[in-house]
Write a protein that holds these residues in place. Structure first.
Motif, PDB file in Angstrom:
ATOM      1  N   UNK A  55       0.782  -1.232   0.000  1.00  0.00           N
ATOM      2  CA  UNK A  55       0.000   0.000   0.000  1.00  0.00           C
ATOM      3  C   UNK A  55       0.809   1.275   0.000  1.00  0.00           C
ATOM      4  N   UNK A  56       2.017   1.246  -0.566  1.00  0.00           N
ATOM      5  CA  UNK A  56       2.832   2.460  -0.659  1.00  0.00           C
ATOM      6  C   UNK A  56       2.569   3.171  -1.987  1.00  0.00           C
ATOM      7  N   UNK A  57       2.429   4.484  -1.936  1.00  0.00           N
ATOM      8  CA  UNK A  57       2.326   5.301  -3.147  1.00  0.00           C
ATOM      9  C   UNK A  57       3.704   5.882  -3.453  1.00  0.00           C
ATOM     10  N   UNK A  58       4.127   5.768  -4.708  1.00  0.00           N
ATOM     11  CA  UNK A  58       5.475   6.193  -5.083  1.00  0.00           C
ATOM     12  C   UNK A  58       5.422   7.090  -6.315  1.00  0.00           C
ATOM     13  N   UNK A  59       6.137   8.211  -6.246  1.00  0.00           N
ATOM     14  CA  UNK A  59       6.393   9.030  -7.431  1.00  0.00           C
ATOM     15  C   UNK A  59       7.903   9.181  -7.531  1.00  0.00           C
ATOM     16  N   UNK A  60       8.493   8.650  -8.604  1.00  0.00           N
ATOM     17  CA  UNK A  60       9.950   8.647  -8.741  1.00  0.00           C
ATOM     18  C   UNK A  60      10.375   9.300 -10.050  1.00  0.00           C
ATOM     19  N   UNK A  78      12.697  10.016  -5.224  1.00  0.00           N
ATOM     20  CA  UNK A  78      11.341   9.493  -5.107  1.00  0.00           C
ATOM     21  C   UNK A  78      10.680  10.044  -3.856  1.00  0.00           C
ATOM     22  N   UNK A  79       9.368  10.191  -3.940  1.00  0.00           N
ATOM     23  CA  UNK A  79       8.538  10.520  -2.782  1.00  0.00           C
ATOM     24  C   UNK A  79       7.623   9.329  -2.520  1.00  0.00           C
ATOM     25  N   UNK A  80       7.689   8.807  -1.301  1.00  0.00           N
ATOM     26  CA  UNK A  80       6.924   7.615  -0.928  1.00  0.00           C
ATOM     27  C   UNK A  80       5.941   7.977   0.180  1.00  0.00           C
ATOM     28  N   UNK A  81       4.690   7.591   0.005  1.00  0.00           N
ATOM     29  CA  UNK A  81       3.665   7.795   1.037  1.00  0.00           C
ATOM     30  C   UNK A  81       3.123   6.430   1.448  1.00  0.00           C
ATOM     31  N   UNK A  82       3.231   6.143   2.741  1.00  0.00           N
ATOM     32  CA  UNK A  82       2.716   4.885   3.287  1.00  0.00           C
ATOM     33  C   UNK A  82       1.598   5.227   4.258  1.00  0.00           C
ATOM     34  N   UNK A  83       0.374   4.996   3.829  1.00  0.00           N
ATOM     35  CA  UNK A  83      -0.789   5.392   4.621  1.00  0.00           C
ATOM     36  C   UNK A  83      -0.940   4.512   5.849  1.00  0.00           C
ATOM     37  N   UNK A  84      -1.679   5.038   6.844  1.00  0.00           N
ATOM     38  CA  UNK A  84      -1.944   4.244   8.044  1.00  0.00           C
ATOM     39  C   UNK A  84      -2.721   2.977   7.695  1.00  0.00           C
ATOM     40  N   UNK A  85      -3.589   3.062   6.681  1.00  0.00           N
ATOM     41  CA  UNK A  85      -4.326   1.872   6.240  1.00  0.00           C
ATOM     42  C   UNK A  85      -3.375   0.842   5.644  1.00  0.00           C
ATOM     43  N   UNK A 122      -0.347   9.294   7.472  1.00  0.00           N
ATOM     44  CA  UNK A 122       0.632   8.486   6.733  1.00  0.00           C
ATOM     45  C   UNK A 122       2.054   8.782   7.198  1.00  0.00           C
ATOM     46  N   UNK A 123       2.966   7.975   6.681  1.00  0.00           N
ATOM     47  CA  UNK A 123       4.398   8.268   6.745  1.00  0.00           C
ATOM     48  C   UNK A 123       4.807   8.727   5.344  1.00  0.00           C
ATOM     49  N   UNK A 124       5.534   9.826   5.259  1.00  0.00           N
ATOM     50  CA  UNK A 124       6.053  10.306   3.985  1.00  0.00           C
ATOM     51  C   UNK A 124       7.577  10.238   4.017  1.00  0.00           C
ATOM     52  N   UNK A 125       8.150   9.634   2.981  1.00  0.00           N
ATOM     53  CA  UNK A 125       9.591   9.418   2.926  1.00  0.00           C
ATOM     54  C   UNK A 125      10.140  10.009   1.634  1.00  0.00           C
TER      55      UNK A 125
END
Length: 255
Positions: A91-96, A118-125, A223-226
């Motif tokens: 369930x990670x969203x990635x824009x690279x 890259x920007x990674x968003x890992x939602x709590x869900x 979420x966590x954003x990395x």
């Protein structure tokens, strides 16, 4: 006057022929560019799917693909995915974005890239779903984030009777997950459960494609954003399994 009138039609016909030839050549170049560009995008998407564990959308740079096939230089490509997997994570969203790609092969690699980000968003869900897929997952019933404290809290047991709170941070290109609190009615949670949650989160935030490393981690309200950065990277040689119908070298940068 009669001679001039008789000479005009041939000159007009030559001009018309030239215009038709130019139009045909332009149409052929445009059609060829669109066809090859679509082939390249499809092939790249297929290969990056194995890197990210999900379907991806690939965007190509402004530079014509037909010219890239000649000089083997690609300014950049972009990759977007809504359900990527790194390690056990789901369930990670990635824009690279991958920059300065050179498709000239050399010993042991199929080309090089200059840099990537890259920007990674890992939602709590997504985090909850990941944990619930583990052996201990049935005990974890909810995930909440605290942007002010930079922490994640996990409900454990029925009705969230127990709480486990952790804080992820980035140090020297590595994500570290520390336990902030773990108790049930004032008593400590089982060590195996705490270690399992922390290890799963850690494993999910360690391995990234193209040699990228985390440079920043932010806990938001959901979420966590990395942020990831990568430098020069030599791309491994293709394994020979890519689609033979793809344009030559069209997937070289992703093998």
């Amino acid at each position: 006057m009669t001679v001039a009138a008789n000479n005009a039609p041939p000159r007009n016909r030559v001009l018309i022929v030239l215009l038709v030839v130019i139009a045909v050549l332009v149409a052929a170049l445009v059609g060829g560019e669109l066809y090859v560009r679509n082939q390249v995008k499809t092939c790249m998407a297929d290969q990056f799917q194995s890197e990210l564990g999900s379907q991806v959308d690939v965007g190509l740079s402004w530079k014509p693909v037909l010219l890239q096939a000649v000089d083997k230089k690609v300014p950049y490509i972009t990759i977007d995915s809504d359900d990527s997997s790194f390690g056990p994570a789901s369930g990670m969203q990635v824009h690279a974005k991958v920059n300065n790609i050179d498709l000239q092969p050399s010993a042991g690699n199929s080309g090089t890239i200059g840099s990537s980000s890259a920007d990674v968003t890992w939602s709590s869900a997504g985090i909850l779903s990941t944990l619930q897929q583990q052996a201990f997952g049935g005990l974890v019933t909810g995930v909440t984030t605290d942007s002010a404290a930079g922490t994640l809290s996990f409900d454990v047991g029925p009705a969230g009777l127990a709480k486990l709170t952790v804080k992820p941070t980035v140090t020297n290109g590595v994500v570290d997950v520390q336990t902030v609190g773990a108790e049930i009615l004032g008593f400590g949670l089982p060590t195996d459960l705490v270690d399992g949650v922390v290890q799963t989160l850690t494993d999910s935030l360690q391995t990234y494609p193209l040699g990228m490393q985390p440079t920043k981690l932010t806990v938001t309200d959901s979420a966590i954003q990395i942020s990831l950065e990568g430098g020069a990277y030599a791309m491994p040689v293709a394994d020979g399994t890519q689609n033979a119908s793809a344009a030559p070298d069209s997937c070289g940068i992703l093998t």
